[in-house]
Scaffold this motif. Sequence first.
Motif, short mmCIF file in Angstrom:
data_model
loop_
_atom_site.label_atom_id
_atom_site.label_comp_id
_atom_site.label_asym_id
_atom_site.label_seq_id
_atom_site.Cartn_x
_atom_site.Cartn_y
_atom_site.Cartn_z
N LYS A 11 23.79 -2.35 39.18
CA LYS A 11 23.56 -1.03 38.59
C LYS A 11 23.94 -0.98 37.11
O LYS A 11 23.79 0.06 36.48
N TYR A 22 20.34 2.86 35.67
CA TYR A 22 21.22 1.77 35.24
C TYR A 22 22.02 2.20 34.02
O TYR A 22 21.55 3.00 33.20
N THR A 28 18.76 -7.61 41.55
CA THR A 28 18.95 -7.33 42.97
C THR A 28 19.39 -5.87 43.14
O THR A 28 19.93 -5.27 42.20
N PRO A 29 19.19 -5.27 44.32
CA PRO A 29 19.46 -3.84 44.51
C PRO A 29 20.89 -3.41 44.21
O PRO A 29 21.12 -2.27 43.80
N GLU A 30 21.86 -4.31 44.41
CA GLU A 30 23.25 -3.90 44.21
C GLU A 30 23.66 -3.82 42.74
O GLU A 30 24.68 -3.24 42.40
#
Length: 248
Positions: A216, A179, A212-214
């Motif tokens: 970053k 991230y 959530t996975p999206e």
Amino acid sequence: LLSFPTRRSSDLVQKAENTYRMAKEITYEEILNGIKAHDFKPVYILMGEEPYFIDQLTEAIVSNALPEEERDFCLTTFYGTDATANAVINSARSFPMGSRMVVLVKNANELQDIEELAVYLQNPQPSTVLVLVNKNGKFDGRKKFMTYAANIGVVFESKKVRESQLSGIIATFFRQYGYTADVKSVSLIAESIGNDLTRLYGEMTKLLNSLTPEVKAITPELVAQHIGISKDFNIFEFHNALIARDSF
């Protein structure tokens, strides 16, 4: 002949001090990497004012040295207020029922006869990992048990992190998980939590687990939402209010 023992003693003291000084320079990351590689030392002395690194290394030693099914009978925990050096030594010299023994002494600074451990450290049991924990400062490096520990094992002083180091710690934490975090987000976390590393890492981990996975990138909005920092009342909004002369 009379001067030889004095010179010899002086040489030994100097050698011990040099060894201890070298031992103090080992980093948290180096120790942790060695533990994860199963390169265990006969003794670990973990001491200092910052409990986070001490707790992490202690947990890493136990979890990597012993399979979970062996911990009930291969892990012995003492507390300095209730134990004696003789009891610790007897446990450390016992043979393991599994791969190895881990003997953990918490609050080791309160072990009244701790200097007696020097006898064991001159000839430690190869199948035992002895861990001495002191979260209330550091041991006197001139003590014999410290000299022997520095020669054969790891002596680590966990120093309190300065406020000026927080930004780098926070940015590195997010980066290692893939991230990015902008300056405002990092500063918000540092200003809000401070240098309590246990709480700091706990809050940052909680933040990552909520994403959530999206996602970053770590943003001030995410920090405010998941770490509990007010969107309206923080150091950046305070600066903006001062500049705008917004007294309300």
